[in-house]
Design an enzyme around this catalytic site. Structure first.
Site: not given
Ligand code: ARG
Length: 430
Positions: A159, A281
């Site tokens: 999980h 970026s």
């Protein structure tokens, strides 16, 4: 070269817009199949000679012309383009142009329906062999790193919550076994589709004793696809089987890419991707982004989309329908993009570096809780009772160390007994 339509009656005319619509992108897609179409044509010609439909001299002339065409295609001097309706027409036009009436004999006993089937079958076999090889390549890197990294501690999650102590070797061995399974799946798909449809003509056979055993053997097929009706039914169905095998591999790539993009984030900080695998970026000078990993993750979707497209096309009654042409584009696109992604994976895996300190720092004492509960159960405490005792005293787990936890994880296959030899054995494919 004369490029009349194969089926055009003398003196009849065609409409340009309709012709363009009919051809679609088919002629471009057929560039991919053309070498295989030529190979199958050579086997077909030899088969015709064996039943005296063409003479030995005619067969030799046809074979030489086909060999020449194969050479021209390979050298990039012959380009399949809109002069032709499709690759099949181009082959016949080439032969007729060179050999006149002898060239006009090549289509005896065959249809473009079995021609496209056999060419795409041969192409698919080659791509599935590539798929198996690429999966083995990834498995090799994973297995080698599993062998070398038994002492690198890694948190085990369920999980996405910290669960138990684990190791990098355990993570690697898991992907190794997965990629070996994927290679097997590719091999099995290959074996399943390894049947020769050539000689089934338009889907009903012909009134000639075609030597299908010969073409089967000459083209390297394991068997003959017997029934002509079934040969047509298998169009698209075999393509789906191949894409299913490809999907299996890309499912694991997607999961792997997910792991790496999480592990490369500052929040985890487990993985260092060498600079070549990242991009910057355009606006944020501080960024290095795992774009390559993300594009690998996205390739599964391309294949899933292609499968859906082919499934839609197959909503047809039996027999040939031109709709079936639309199985080609998704098939070729999916295999190109899928194999291109898989080809990068071994290098990516070999290049990635672990931040051992960050992984060790992510181990917290509560992650020994399961170890302790199992220890108590081993000593006779009923497991549910042991579980409750440990749960009530989670604070008492300090003082354990990851290496001890890993060494004690001796259930076969687990971090303390990885059984890499068993995984290695399955590297040998049939
Ligand atoms: N381009 C066609 C296809 O991919 C080739 C077969 C054409 N057959 C026909 N009967 N029109 O299906």
């Amino acid at each position: 070269m004369s490029t009349n339509l194969l089926w055009q009656s003398t003196g009849s005319s065609t409409d340009e817009a309709i012709m363009r619509f009919l051809a679609g992108e088919d002629v471009v897609l057929d560039r991919e199949l053309l070498p295989f179409d030529i190979e199958a044509s050579r086997a077909h010609v030899a088969g015709l000679a064996r039943i005296d439909i063409v003479s030995a001299d005619e067969a030799a002339a046809l074979d030489a012309a086909l060999a020449e065409l194969a050479g021209e295609v390979e050298a990039g001097r012959f380009l399949l383009d809109a002069r032709f309706e499709d690759g099949h027409s181009a082959i016949e036009a080439w032969l007729t142009d060179r050999l006149g009436d002898i060239g006009r004999k090549v289509h005896t006993g065959r249809s473009r329906n079995d021609q496209v089937l056999v060419a795409s079958r041969l192409w698919l076999k080659a791509r599935l062999a590539d798929l198996a090889g690429l999966c083995r390549g990834s498995a090799r890197v994973c297995l080698d790193r599993a062998g070398a990294e038994a002492d690198i501690v890694m948190p085990g999650y369920t999980h996405l919550q910290r669960a138990v102590v684990s190791s990098a070797a355990h993570w690697w061995a898991g992907y190794a076994e997965a990629f070996i399974d994927n290679a097997w799946r590719a091999r099995q798909a290959l074996e399943w589709i390894d049947a020769n449809p050539l000689g089934t003509a338009a889907g009903y056979g012909v009134n000639l004793p075609l030597d299908r055993e010969h073409t089967t053997q000459a083209l390297g097929f394991a068997r003959m696809q017997v029934n002509p009706h079934y040969a047509q039914l298998s169009r698209g169905k075999f393509e789906l089987a191949a894409l299913e095998a490809l999907s299996q591999a890309l499912l694991d790539v997607r999961r792997l890419a997910w792991d790496l993009s999480l592990f490369a984030s500052a929040e985890f900080g487990f993985v260092e991707l060498p600079e070549v695998w990242t991009t910057g970026s355009s606006i944020m000078p501080n960024k290095r982004n795992p774009d390559v990993v993300e594009l690998l993750r996205a390739r599964y979707g391309v294949v899933a989309g292609a499968r859906a497209e082919i499934e839609q096309v197959l909503a047809l009654p039996s027999g040939y329908h031109r709709d079936l042409q639309f199985t080609k584009a998704p098939l070729i696109r999916a295999l190109h993009q899928g194999l291109e992604a898989l080809a990068l994976v071994p290098r990516l895996l070999a290049d990635l570096g672990w931040n051992r300190e960050r992984m060790a720092a992510a181990i917290e004492p509560s992650m020994y809780a399961t170890d302790l509960a199992v220890e108590l159960a081993r000593d006779g405490v009923p497991f549910r009772e042991a579980y409750r005792q440990v749960k009530d005293a989670l604070g008492g787990l300090a003082g354990r160390d990851p290496a001890g936890s890993l060494a004690a994880r001796i259930s076969p296959g687990a971090a303390g007994d990885l059984r890499l030899d068993l995984i290695e054995q399955r590297m040998r494919l049939p």
